[in-house]
Write a protein that holds these residues in place. Structure first.
Motif, mmCIF file in Angstrom:
data_model
loop_
_atom_site.group_PDB
_atom_site.id
_atom_site.type_symbol
_atom_site.label_atom_id
_atom_site.label_comp_id
_atom_site.label_asym_id
_atom_site.label_seq_id
_atom_site.Cartn_x
_atom_site.Cartn_y
_atom_site.Cartn_z
ATOM 1 N N VAL A 1 0.683 36.030 1.682
ATOM 2 C CA VAL A 1 1.202 34.782 2.241
ATOM 3 C C VAL A 1 2.661 34.619 1.841
ATOM 4 O O VAL A 1 3.011 34.780 0.662
ATOM 5 N N LYS A 2 3.493 34.282 2.820
ATOM 6 C CA LYS A 2 4.905 34.044 2.520
ATOM 7 C C LYS A 2 5.073 32.646 1.956
ATOM 8 O O LYS A 2 4.606 31.663 2.540
ATOM 9 N N SER A 3 5.721 32.574 0.799
ATOM 10 C CA SER A 3 5.905 31.277 0.161
ATOM 11 C C SER A 3 6.747 30.373 1.050
ATOM 12 O O SER A 3 7.831 30.770 1.502
ATOM 13 N N PRO A 4 6.281 29.149 1.321
ATOM 14 C CA PRO A 4 7.060 28.237 2.174
ATOM 15 C C PRO A 4 8.326 27.740 1.488
ATOM 16 O O PRO A 4 9.270 27.322 2.151
ATOM 17 N N GLU A 5 8.330 27.770 0.159
ATOM 18 C CA GLU A 5 9.516 27.445 -0.614
ATOM 19 C C GLU A 5 9.772 28.594 -1.572
ATOM 20 O O GLU A 5 8.842 29.254 -2.021
ATOM 21 N N LEU A 6 11.021 28.840 -1.896
ATOM 22 C CA LEU A 6 11.349 29.982 -2.737
ATOM 23 C C LEU A 6 10.598 29.914 -4.059
ATOM 24 O O LEU A 6 10.555 28.876 -4.718
ATOM 25 N N SER A 7 10.012 31.044 -4.439
ATOM 26 C CA SER A 7 9.246 31.084 -5.679
ATOM 27 C C SER A 7 10.124 31.262 -6.906
ATOM 28 O O SER A 7 9.669 31.093 -8.031
ATOM 29 N N ALA B 1 -0.277 37.224 -3.005
ATOM 30 C CA ALA B 1 -1.720 37.264 -2.776
ATOM 31 C C ALA B 1 -2.318 35.964 -3.312
ATOM 32 O O ALA B 1 -3.000 35.948 -4.339
ATOM 33 N N ASN B 2 -2.064 34.884 -2.604
ATOM 34 C CA ASN B 2 -2.385 33.554 -3.118
ATOM 35 C C ASN B 2 -2.754 32.628 -1.957
ATOM 36 O O ASN B 2 -2.084 32.628 -0.916
ATOM 37 N N TRP B 3 -3.794 31.820 -2.134
ATOM 38 C CA TRP B 3 -4.164 30.814 -1.130
ATOM 39 C C TRP B 3 -4.320 29.451 -1.819
ATOM 40 O O TRP B 3 -5.320 28.769 -1.705
ATOM 41 N N TYR B 4 -3.269 29.100 -2.542
ATOM 42 C CA TYR B 4 -3.175 27.777 -3.156
ATOM 43 C C TYR B 4 -1.766 27.256 -2.913
ATOM 44 O O TYR B 4 -0.799 27.679 -3.539
ATOM 45 N N TRP B 5 -1.638 26.356 -1.947
ATOM 46 C CA TRP B 5 -0.340 25.801 -1.568
ATOM 47 C C TRP B 5 -0.510 24.283 -1.401
ATOM 48 O O TRP B 5 -0.590 23.772 -0.283
ATOM 49 N N PRO B 6 -0.617 23.541 -2.496
ATOM 50 C CA PRO B 6 -1.013 22.126 -2.437
ATOM 51 C C PRO B 6 -0.079 21.225 -1.635
ATOM 52 O O PRO B 6 -0.515 20.193 -1.122
ATOM 53 N N GLU B 7 1.176 21.623 -1.512
ATOM 54 C CA GLU B 7 2.125 20.786 -0.776
ATOM 55 C C GLU B 7 2.144 21.109 0.716
ATOM 56 O O GLU B 7 2.914 20.498 1.466
ATOM 57 N N GLN B 8 1.312 22.033 1.152
ATOM 58 C CA GLN B 8 1.376 22.518 2.535
ATOM 59 C C GLN B 8 0.141 22.152 3.358
ATOM 60 O O GLN B 8 -0.106 22.762 4.398
ATOM 61 N N GLN B 9 -0.638 21.174 2.919
ATOM 62 C CA GLN B 9 -1.851 20.806 3.648
ATOM 63 C C GLN B 9 -1.539 20.526 5.117
ATOM 64 O O GLN B 9 -0.680 19.698 5.436
ATOM 65 N N ASN B 10 -2.235 21.281 6.011
ATOM 66 C CA ASN B 10 -2.057 21.162 7.465
ATOM 67 C C ASN B 10 -0.664 21.548 7.947
ATOM 68 O O ASN B 10 -0.280 21.223 9.070
ATOM 69 N N LYS B 11 0.068 22.263 7.126
ATOM 70 C CA LYS B 11 1.356 22.815 7.540
ATOM 71 C C LYS B 11 1.190 24.314 7.775
ATOM 72 O O LYS B 11 0.296 24.955 7.222
ATOM 73 N N THR B 12 2.060 24.866 8.574
ATOM 74 C CA THR B 12 1.929 26.269 8.972
ATOM 75 C C THR B 12 2.457 27.207 7.896
ATOM 76 O O THR B 12 3.559 27.011 7.365
ATOM 77 N N LEU B 13 1.675 28.229 7.596
ATOM 78 C CA LEU B 13 2.081 29.286 6.681
ATOM 79 C C LEU B 13 2.045 30.632 7.393
ATOM 80 O O LEU B 13 1.201 30.861 8.271
ATOM 81 N N ILE C 1 -17.104 45.180 11.968
ATOM 82 C CA ILE C 1 -16.385 44.917 10.724
ATOM 83 C C ILE C 1 -16.523 46.119 9.790
ATOM 84 O O ILE C 1 -17.631 46.499 9.402
ATOM 85 N N GLU C 2 -15.396 46.722 9.447
ATOM 86 C CA GLU C 2 -15.385 47.871 8.541
ATOM 87 C C GLU C 2 -15.004 47.471 7.116
ATOM 88 O O GLU C 2 -15.424 48.110 6.149
ATOM 89 N N LYS C 3 -14.184 46.428 6.991
ATOM 90 C CA LYS C 3 -13.676 46.050 5.671
ATOM 91 C C LYS C 3 -13.273 44.586 5.704
ATOM 92 O O LYS C 3 -12.840 44.071 6.743
ATOM 93 N N THR C 4 -13.426 43.904 4.572
ATOM 94 C CA THR C 4 -12.942 42.522 4.465
ATOM 95 C C THR C 4 -12.074 42.389 3.213
ATOM 96 O O THR C 4 -12.222 43.138 2.239
ATOM 97 N N TYR C 5 -11.171 41.431 3.278
ATOM 98 C CA TYR C 5 -10.277 41.133 2.151
ATOM 99 C C TYR C 5 -10.105 39.628 2.112
ATOM 100 O O TYR C 5 -9.861 39.004 3.151
ATOM 101 N N GLN C 6 -10.241 39.032 0.927
ATOM 102 C CA GLN C 6 -10.231 37.577 0.822
ATOM 103 C C GLN C 6 -9.169 37.067 -0.148
ATOM 104 O O GLN C 6 -8.874 37.692 -1.166
ATOM 105 N N LEU C 7 -8.626 35.907 0.213
ATOM 106 C CA LEU C 7 -7.826 35.094 -0.694
ATOM 107 C C LEU C 7 -8.544 33.750 -0.813
ATOM 108 O O LEU C 7 -8.821 33.101 0.194
ATOM 109 N N VAL C 8 -8.829 33.356 -2.052
ATOM 110 C CA VAL C 8 -9.609 32.140 -2.298
ATOM 111 C C VAL C 8 -8.758 31.132 -3.054
ATOM 112 O O VAL C 8 -8.066 31.487 -4.018
ATOM 113 N N THR C 9 -8.792 29.888 -2.632
ATOM 114 C CA THR C 9 -8.065 28.838 -3.328
ATOM 115 C C THR C 9 -8.586 28.703 -4.755
ATOM 116 O O THR C 9 -9.776 28.502 -4.983
#
Length: 786
Positions: free
Chosen positions: A570-576, A596-608, A662-670
């Protein structure tokens, strides 16, 4: 049974017969010109520039003379002193004192007398100190080291940062680095072994050498070669059958033992590991190893070990080589100076190809580095070149010798003249490998110098591959340096043109110094980059801790390594990190701000932006069970695709599909709140050395053991260790923080930190306790017994 025991005795005699004293422990160290100032005990290898500056809790100084070049670390002057009792039994021996690397400008004293030293901080050197020793008494070795600043473009470290040896040999002996093993005429399962041995024969007596070749503990060949007293070189040819070749998948090593006899008495035994392999470079098939084409999937590395600084602990060198190989790379260019012997031994053992490099400058200095190697090149080059070649000539991993990188005078007649001089000198010593160069200069104007080489390294000059090849139809070439963000484009040259034999990215493993070129970029005038406390270049496809960054995961799909065939970031919406990249600076070494992160608390319902790398022909992105669409992925899309997703906490899953299945899955979890420490302890021991290092990875996690990786959750971790072990480094990979590497507290970076523990054995028993307080005030504690 008797025969087996005899063979084992013969095999181990080379080690038991060696007469040496371990001098790597217990040196008195004093920082500054005064030898008696703040003296303390240190073990080798040692690097004082990675230690806390006296009176501070950090190795970094915003007023550092070398600033961003060395990551705001400091050099200066220091003394190392050691007293050794040398028994009378050695009185009839020749004493050799060897240093694997001292950075830099070293002066060595024995019992108050200057016995040698050198300016070069990277090449090994050996001194005959026999006439200065008092046998049967205590002897004093002192080494003055001066890192005089303005001498390098990256972190060098300071001190005796590689191992040292003190060896005693008979007056008649094999010269130091005097045996060359050349394998050739490899056909079917047989090979010819030519052994050239230089002899020092002060007694001028006839001698003979018994040569033994072992496969493990099995004797496979032996021969006796006799020498007249007047001869200084012994040449021996052995025919070997039922051989196994050294290659990438089976890096088979044999052992040569040479026993030297004078008057029927054994006076010396030497042991060497070697591999049997053929390398070939031709315009039709490119690079061949044992007759099979191999594409060089390469990376550049500097010599530092991050939290250990330049200290070349053999176990750390082995770990570095092993992680590089496991990450999918098969070749390394040791930019821009010789590596440690331990690193090359590791490459031999695991099957990693090496282009080893000698100089970063010749006659003219780089930029404003008035104290770089150019200041002594005219007087020192020949000695340093000989030490460079002769130390490493028997390593099967080495496929080319590189004489320089981006040499300032490369486009001048002086550059051509010097290149020819260096090339010709190497070919006097070794005809089994090509000599190459790393040039950021190509096109017709470069023909004078580059035509000296059959294989040419191009630094960021891929645009001239084809026209240079037309003018020079026998030339082979490779990207000795390339931009990570042009990985796909550069690899196409390798796939489509056999004369382009490989790609070495700048850079593979993040390093200290050239601070922030992978984030802010380089200023147009190449000055003023990396504001304090930036200390890492931050351009590595692997981070400073040795973990793969997104660019390294992309290599898996680009090279089809068979691992990590599906990943998402995931591309950080603000510079890390701060400061922001400078748009009008040179940004080609910078990488996307992907996580490799799916925790973006300031981006609820915003596009990533979600980037997917895939070797599967279709991918589907699913957020909390709801499909975000199916995308086709192929070579035409460079094996990646982009999704734009409205952020919701939960599970982001990417699926690799083939024919709709489906051959493979990959997950990012909050993962929100930190609730525990996850730990992993990995021991590393170099097969050729005794020391063991334990790498302890600490990962923040939530109550379900999902890694917490967002930097807003980072916290200080305290580490307390019990046992007969030593903490020698604690780091987190953060490129711009001024914390200590030597204390037992360290903040995490993106939820992670790594400690390095030194022990005498893989069987070491110890325990450690981790404590810390989260941003929300919760205390966390974990005890681990190992």
């Amino acid at each position: 049974m008797h025969k087996i025991l005899s063979l084992l005795t013969l095999f181990w005699s080379s080690f038991l017969f060696a007469e040496s004293i371990d001098i790597n422990k217990g040196w008195l160290f004093s920082l500054g010109e005064n030898k008696q100032n703040d003296t303390r005990l240190v073990d080798l290898p040692h690097d004082w520039s990675i230690e806390d500056i006296p009176g501070t809790n950090s190795p970094f100084d915003k007023n550092s003379i070398d600033a961003y070049d060395t990551g705001y670390t400091v050099g200066g002057v220091a003394w190392y002193r050691k007293s050794i009792n040398i028994p009378e039994v050695f009185a009839d021996k020749v004493a050799y004192l060897s240093f694997g690397g001292i950075y830099m400008q070293s002066t060595v004293y024995v019992n108050g007398k200057v016995v040698g030293g050198q300016y070069n901080g990277y090449t090994s050197f050996t001194l005959d100190i026999t006439k200065h020793i008092r046998f049967g008494f205590k002897n004093h070795i002192e080494v003055r080291v001066e890192n005089n600043h303005s001498n390098g473009r990256w972190y060098s470290g300071s001190g005796i940062y590689r191992l040292a040896t003190l060896e005693f040999v008979n007056n008649t002996h094999i010269a130091h680095q005097g045996s060359q093993i050349l394998t050739h005429a490899i056909q079917n399962n047989s090979a010819t072994l030519d052994i050239s041995t230089l002899i020092v024969n002060d007694n001028q007596q006839p001698i003979y050498i018994k040569h033994y070749v072992f496969d493990g503990d099995k004797l496979v060949k032996s021969r006796v070669t006799r020498q007249a007293a007047s001869e200084s070189e012994i040449n021996t040819r052995l025919q070997l059958s039922d051989i196994q070749r050294w290659d990438l998948d089976n890096p088979k090593l044999y052992t040569l033992i040479q026993n030297v006899f004078v008057g029927g008495k054994k006076v010396q035994s030497k042991s060497y590991d070697f591999g049997i392999r053929e390398i070939e470079f031709n315009g039709k098939s490119g690079f061949l190893l044992n007759g099979e084409p191999v594409l060089l999937k390469g990376m550049n590395i500097h010599h530092d070990n991050y939290m250990l600084g330049a200290a070349a602990h053999p176990a750390a060198e082995y770990r570095k080589a092993l992680l590089i190989k496991n990450a999918g790379y098969n070749a390394v260019r040791t930019s821009h100076n010789p590596p440690s012997k331990a690193f090359l031994q590791a490459a031999d053992r695991i099957g990693l190809l090496i282009i080893t490099e000698l100089f970063d400058s010749w006659n003219e200095k780089k930029w404003d580095h008035v104290n770089d190697y150019s200041s002594v090149f005219s007087s020192d080059w020949q000695r340093d070149l000989h030490n460079f070649i002769l130390r490493d000539i028997n390593h099967p991993s080495i496929i080319m010798w590189s004489i320089g990188n981006e040499i300032p005078e490369q486009w001048k007649p002086l550059g051509t003249k010097t290149a020819k001089m260096l090339r010709d000198e190497i070919l006097k010593l070794d005809i089994s490998r090509p000599v190459t160069i790393g040039a950021n200069f190509s096109g017709e104007a470069s023909d004078d110098i580059l035509s000296l080489f059959s294989v040419v390294g191009y630094n960021y000059q891929e645009h001239n591959y084809q026209q240079d090849r037309k003018r020079n139809p026998s030339r082979l070439m490779y990207a000795s340096e390339s931009y990570s963000n042009k990985a796909f484009e550069n690899w196409q040259y390798v796939l489509q043109h056999p004369y382009v034999i490989g790609d070495f990215v700048w850079t593979g493993w993040d390093y200290l110094g050239e601070a922030s070129i992978g984030w802010t970029g380089y200023k147009p005038e190449w000055k003023g980059i990396g504001p304090y406390p930036w200390h890492l270049a931050y351009c590595g496809e692997m981070d400073a801790l040795g973990f793969k960054r997104p660019a390294a995961f992309y290599r898996d799909v680009l090279w089809d390594t068979g691992q990590n065939k599906l990943t998402a970031f995931v591309k950080s919406p603000e510079l890390s990190l701060q400061p922001a990249p400078i748009e009008d600076w040179f940004l080609m070494w910078t990488q996307e701000d992907l996580h490799a992160n799916w925790y973006w608390p300031e981006q609820q319902n915003k596009t990533l932006d979600v980037v997917v790398y895939s070797r599967y022909p279709q991918v589907e992105l699913v957020l909390n069970g709801e499909s975000q669409g199916v995308h086709s992925v192929s070579e035409q899309s460079q094996f990646k695709t982009l999704y734009q997703v409205n952020y919701l906490q939960g599970t982001l899953e990417v699926r690799g599909l083939k024919n709709g299945k489906i051959e493979k899955t990959y997950q990012l979890v909050t993962a929100d709140n930190v609730a525990q420490f996850l730990t992993e302890v990995k021991p590393y021991k170099h097969p050729d050395y005794n020391e063991t290092l334990f790498y302890i990875t600490v990962q923040l996690a939530d109550d379900k053991a999902n890694p917490v990786t967002h930097w807003s959750k980072d916290m200080v971790v305290n580490l307390e260790i019990d046992g007969d072990v030593e903490l020698i480094g604690f780091g987190n990979g953060h490129p711009a923080i001024d914390e200590s590497f030597k204390q037992n507290s360290r903040s995490t970076f993106k939820g992670q930190a790594v400690a390095v523990i030194k022990a005498d054995s893989l069987k070491a028993q110890f325990s450690f306790e981790l404590t810390g307080k989260t941003k929300s005030g919760q205390n966390i504690k974990k005890r681990v017994f190992y």
